[in-house]
Every structure is written in structure tokens, then in C-alpha cells.
Scaffold this motif. Structure first.
Motif, PDB file in Angstrom:
ATOM      1  N   SER A   1     -11.975  -1.585  10.940  1.00 18.88           N
ATOM      2  CA  SER A   1     -10.683  -2.226  11.122  1.00 18.88           C
ATOM      3  C   SER A   1      -9.803  -1.994   9.901  1.00 18.88           C
ATOM      4  O   SER A   1     -10.258  -2.067   8.750  1.00 18.88           O
ATOM      5  N   TYR A   2      -8.530  -1.735  10.149  1.00 21.54           N
ATOM      6  CA  TYR A   2      -7.587  -1.520   9.052  1.00 21.54           C
ATOM      7  C   TYR A   2      -7.112  -2.838   8.445  1.00 21.54           C
ATOM      8  O   TYR A   2      -6.625  -2.859   7.313  1.00 21.54           O
TER       9      TYR A   2
ATOM     10  N   THR B   1      -7.630   4.541   4.902  1.00 24.75           N
ATOM     11  CA  THR B   1      -7.926   3.437   3.981  1.00 24.75           C
ATOM     12  C   THR B   1      -8.712   2.304   4.644  1.00 24.75           C
ATOM     13  O   THR B   1      -9.256   1.438   3.957  1.00 24.75           O
ATOM     14  N   GLY B   2      -8.760   2.313   5.971  1.00 22.82           N
ATOM     15  CA  GLY B   2      -9.560   1.304   6.657  1.00 22.82           C
ATOM     16  C   GLY B   2     -11.045   1.606   6.616  1.00 22.82           C
ATOM     17  O   GLY B   2     -11.866   0.773   7.026  1.00 22.82           O
TER      18      GLY B   2
ATOM     19  N   THR C   1      -2.422   5.501   7.868  1.00 23.53           N
ATOM     20  CA  THR C   1      -3.264   4.754   6.928  1.00 23.53           C
ATOM     21  C   THR C   1      -4.052   5.660   5.992  1.00 23.53           C
ATOM     22  O   THR C   1      -4.632   5.180   5.016  1.00 23.53           O
TER      23      THR C   1
ATOM     24  N   GLY D   1      -4.137   0.325   0.777  1.00 22.67           N
ATOM     25  CA  GLY D   1      -3.751   0.255   2.182  1.00 22.67           C
ATOM     26  C   GLY D   1      -2.947   1.422   2.701  1.00 22.67           C
ATOM     27  O   GLY D   1      -2.554   1.415   3.879  1.00 22.67           O
TER      28      GLY D   1
ATOM     29  N   ALA E   1      -7.968  -3.848   4.748  1.00 25.55           N
ATOM     30  CA  ALA E   1      -7.274  -3.007   3.782  1.00 25.55           C
ATOM     31  C   ALA E   1      -5.805  -3.402   3.678  1.00 25.55           C
ATOM     32  O   ALA E   1      -5.236  -3.480   2.583  1.00 25.55           O
ATOM     33  N   PHE E   2      -5.180  -3.670   4.823  1.00 24.54           N
ATOM     34  CA  PHE E   2      -3.769  -4.070   4.813  1.00 24.54           C
ATOM     35  C   PHE E   2      -3.594  -5.421   4.128  1.00 24.54           C
ATOM     36  O   PHE E   2      -2.647  -5.622   3.362  1.00 24.54           O
TER      37      PHE E   2
END
Length: 500
Positions: A223-224, A218-219, A215, A69, A227-228
Motif C-alpha cells: 500500500s502506498y 515508494t510504497g 510514486t 513518498g 509512504a504518503f
């Protein structure tokens, strides 16, 4: 929200503690304790802190979280900290009214009933035993470099077994030694965390604070959030340990007043320390894209080696190992008190041994042996299949969350049926909304833990967390059907809800 009910011994609201009050309260709950109340408030908090262990949690999952993330994963520590604080507040009300050894099992027993409590304790006990195996197995990977040897499978196993042995010896020496060891572990860990983190921020900072919102892709262009959510496991795995303060309720003077404070302090101090350690590591990583790309798979070791050199990094490793031993020791104390509580209520096969008590050391020896032997067997299994051990350990975190939420659900049900907490700590009118919010948070956290994220592996590996839950709960259901000890126990139960 943080209110303490005045003692019934003083009409003016001034509380004066007398040690015989604890024995009288416990007797009114149906028990006569054999434990000694040798654990001070400071030691009780230290036990919860070393179980939570910010160094163990952050160092173990930092590489995964950063690679998954990016730096914003640190915000999960804040989010999860708030969620688990809600759970701790619910637990505080329950333990204040029912300060009985064993934690979630006796709480669920008084709030709901025998069979529900049996399953709650079963899930929690399996989770604790696998967590002990997980923590000690992880310690093996730090013992090897500390000793200057290669982290081969056998060296990791020997290191893990040594960690279990040290933790077991400390627990066998009694509550007073356990209390001092917890304080020592807390002091070493908090001083080490502040010293290492401070040095990294002062002398080896490579990133600005703005990186905490970057980020680094990493998304994957979409949408991120997925990953988060995956990276947030660093927070979800971090915030448990506060319940250990209540597992040893019969070893703490004035538990109804002091344990709720220790639980909340564990969240406050442990969460702040974990966030500080994570922040220092993130800002000291010179090449974050390399971690995300998988080129640097162990950024913590890289940082420690670069920042402290061979000698300094070995000193840091010594502090880390103290943290691992302290964490294992606290987990083992919690597991043994739970097993003893089962045995005392005659709730499981082998109860006659589990409830045995050493009058010399004032500890349950056979319950402690269970908390040492089963994790040791799991660790030894890695010699034949490290992958199998990983699968077994995968249940650890979600099992603890399930047990927590079974207590939160039982508290909500009891509250809706008329239960009004009557211990020395109550939430008053905040009780119901906090209870609902704690349950909502827990459900979200469990879904996140069980969510399949490895579609390229066989389906049983992709769903391993959920499968492990089904297996553990299924075994518990079969056991209750074949050996209905829960229905035979005549210890007090289901008495929180007022009877008309």
C-alpha cells in the motif's frame, strides 16, 4: 461561511471604526494594554506569513518528503491546508471575541478555565521555543554556503546564534519596526519564491505534470498510504503561523475584524506559495529515482547550483536566509507575547519579570529575553550532542498541534455548553460542524506526527515524538502540583459559557 457580525455601534450594519473601541473592548475583558497598536492589517498578515514561511518549510523538508513518498507528496499540502483552514476559522471566532495578547493561552482561559489554559500555554510555549531553535539551527546550514565556508558544527551554531540575535534586535526595537520587518520579509520571500519557482519551471523543467501521480515505487510494492502519510509531514509541518496574527492582538487596530482576515489570508497565500515552490522543485529534479535511492540527499542545493550558478545561487541563498530570519523573528514575537501574557496574569514563576514592560519601546523585554536565551541554549547543546538537540526539537511541531487542538476542543466544549461567539467574525450555523471537523483533522494530524516509523533504531528513538509529549506534559503537571500559580490568578477566566 465567512461572515462578519455588524458593529453594535451602527443599527444599519455599517461598521465605522474608532480607536477607542479597542481600549473599551479590552477593558471590558479585564485588561488595560500597554502595547501600541502600530501593526497594520498588512503587517499582521505578513507576520503570520513569515511565521508559516513556505520557503523555510519546503526547502527544509523537500528532500525527505520526495525520498519518502515521491512526487505525490505534494498533495499533502492541499489536504493539510484545508484541515488547518478549519482550525483557523475556529480561531477566528475566538480571537474576534477575545482579542488579547498571547493567543492560545488567553483563548483557552476564557473558553475553559485557568488550569486548562496553563497547560495549553505551557505546551505551546515549549513548542515555540524549540521551533525557534529548529528554524535558526536550520538557517546555519544555509549561512555556511552563503559565506563560502564549510558547514561544520561550530559554523552552524554561530550562524544559528547570529540569526537569533538579529531576530531579537528587531523585536526589541518595537512593534512598528517588527511590522516593517515582517512586511519586508514577506515581500522578499514571496518575490523570491515566485522568481525562483518561475525560473525553474520555465528554464529548468525536467518532468511533466504527470509525475505528480507517479510514486516511483515508494510504497515498496504494498500500500502506498504509509509512504504518503510519512511524506505528508512536509504539509503538517508547513501550515502553522496563522495563530501568530492573534498573538499580537493588542498591537493591531480593530483586531476583532482584521485578525480573522489575516489568519485566513495566511493560509490562502502561504499555502499557495508553498505548493508553487514544491511544484517547481519537483518538476525541476532531473533524477527523482536518485533522490529516492539516497544518492542525491540534497536535491534543493543541487537544483539551485545547476539553475543559477555560483553567483545566482548565492543570491537565492540570501533570499532564503531572509526567510529564516523573518520566520525566527515572528516566532519570537509570538513566544514573547505568550510569556508576557502568563506574567500579566501571574500564572508562572518569574511573572514579576515577564510582565515588565518597556515604556520606551512598548515591548516586554524579559519575555523577549526568554524567547532568545532558551533557543540559544538548545542550539549550543548541539556542540555536545547534535542527536540530543534533534530529540528536543522533535517536540516542536506536535506541541504546536496539541496546543491548537486544546483550543479547538475548548471551543467545541464551550459551544456545546451554550457559548455563542459574539465577536465581529462568526461562522453562524457553520460553527459547530467546522469545529468538529477541525478537531477530527487535528487528531489525525497528531497521530501521524507521533507515529513510530523507524523500527530499526532503539525504541526510545522510534517513539521519540510521543515520549517528548509525555515529558513536556508530565513536567507541566508536576509544576502545577508544586507551584499552583494557576489557581491563584484572579484574571478573568471561564466566562465564555453563559451562566444561568
Amino acid at each position: 461561511m465567512d461572515t462578519s457580525a455588524p458593529s453594535p455601534h451602527d443599527a444599519d450594519g455599517y461598521y465605522e471604526y474608532h480607536d477607542h473601541d479597542d481600549a473599551a473592548h479590552l477593558h471590558a475583558l479585564g485588561y488595560e494594554s500597554e502595547f501600541r497598536r502600530d501593526m497594520s492589517p498588512w503587517a499582521n498578515f505578513s507576520l503570520g506569513f513569515t511565521y508559516l514561511s513556505p520557503v523555510v518549510g519546503i526547502y527544509t523538508l523537500f528532500a525527505f518528503a520526495l525520498a519518502t513518498g515521491g512526487p505525490p507528496m505534494i498533495w499533502s499540502l492541499v489536504i493539510v491546508g484545508v484541515g488547518q483552514l478549519l482550525v483557523a476559522l475556529v480561531f477566528s471566532e475566538v480571537v474576534a471575541q477575545y482579542p488579547v495578547a498571547g493567543g492560545v493561552y488567553p483563548w483557552a482561559r476564557r473558553l475553559w478555565g485557568r488550569r486548562y489554559a496553563w497547560m495549553t500555554g505551557w505546551v505551546y510555549l515549549v513548542a515555540l521555543l524549540t521551533t525557534i531553535a529548529s528554524v535558526t539551527y536550520g538557517a546555519g546550514f544555509y549561512i555556511a554556503p552563503f559565506l563560502g565556508i564549510e558547514a561544520t558544527t561550530m559554523n552552524v551554531i554561530w550562524g544559528a546564534l547570529a540569526t537569533i540575535a538579529i531576530a531579537t534586535i528587531i523585536n526589541f526595537l518595537g512593534t512598528k519596526v517588527l511590522a516593517w520587518a515582517a512586511i519586508f520579509g514577506f515581500t522578499a520571500e514571496i518575490v523570491g519564491a515566485l522568481a525562483v519557482g518561475g525560473w525553474l519551471l520555465i528554464a529548468h523543467r525536467e518532468q511533466s505534470f504527470g509525475v505528480l501521480f507517479d510514486t516511483f515505487g515508494t510504497g515498496g510494492g504494498g500500500s502506498y498510504f504509509p509512504a504518503f502519510a510519512a511524506a505528508a509531514l512536509i504539509g503538517v509541518y508547513q501550515y502553522y503561523g496563522f495563530e501568530a496574527c492573534g498573538d499580537v492582538a493588542e498591537e493591531v487596530p480593530d483586531p476583532g475584524r482584521l485578525i480573522p482576515k489575516a489568519m485566513r489570508r495566511t493560509i490562502y497565500v502561504g499555502g499557495a506559495a508553498a505548493t508553487f515552490v514544491c511544484l517547481a522543485l519537483i518538476l525541476a529534479v532531473s533524477d527523482i529515482p536518485a533522490v529516492i535511492a539516497g544518492d542525491d540527499v540534497d536535491p534543493v542545493s543541487t537544483l539551485l547550483s545547476d539553475a543559477f550558478g555560483p553567483t545566482g545561487s548565492r543570491v537565492v541563498l540570501a533570499v532564503v536566509l531572509i526567510s529564516f530570519v523573518s520566520c525566527a523573528m515572528s516566532l519570537q514575537a509570538a513566544a514573547s507575547r505568550l510569556a508576557y501574557s502568563y506574567g500579566r496574569d501571574d500564572m508562572i514563576m518569574g511573572s514579576s519579570l515577564l510582565r515588565r514592560f518597556s515604556q520606551t519601546r512598548h515591548v516586554p523585554p524579559f519575555a523577549l529575553l526568554v524567547a532568545a536565551a532558551i533557543p540559544a541554549v538548545i542550539v549550543l547543546g548541539s556542540y555536545f550532542s547534535a542527536n540530543a538537540v534533534v530529540k528536543i526539537i522533535s517536540f516542536a511541531a506536535v506541541g504546536i498541534y496539541i496546543a491548537f487542538q486544546m483550543v479547538v476542543l475548548a471551543a467545541l466544549r464551550a459551544r456545546l455548553k451554550g457559548w455563542v461567539p459574539s465577536g465581529k467574525y462568526t461562522l453562524g450555523s457553520w460553527g459547530l460542524p467546522v469545529n468538529v471537523a477541525a478537531l477530527a483533522y487535528g487528531v489525525i494530524a497528531m497521530v501521524n506526527l507521533a507515529w513510530p516509523r523507524t523500527p530499526d533504531v532503539p525504541w526510545y528513538d522510534n517513539w521519540i515524538v510521543l515520549l517528548s509529549v509525555v515529558i513536556v506534559v508530565g513536567v507541566g503537571v508536576v509544576y502545577m502540583a508544586l507551584h499552583p500559580a494557576a489557581d491563584r490568578s484572579d484574571a478573568p477566566y471561564d466566562d465564555a459559557i453563559p451562566r444561568t
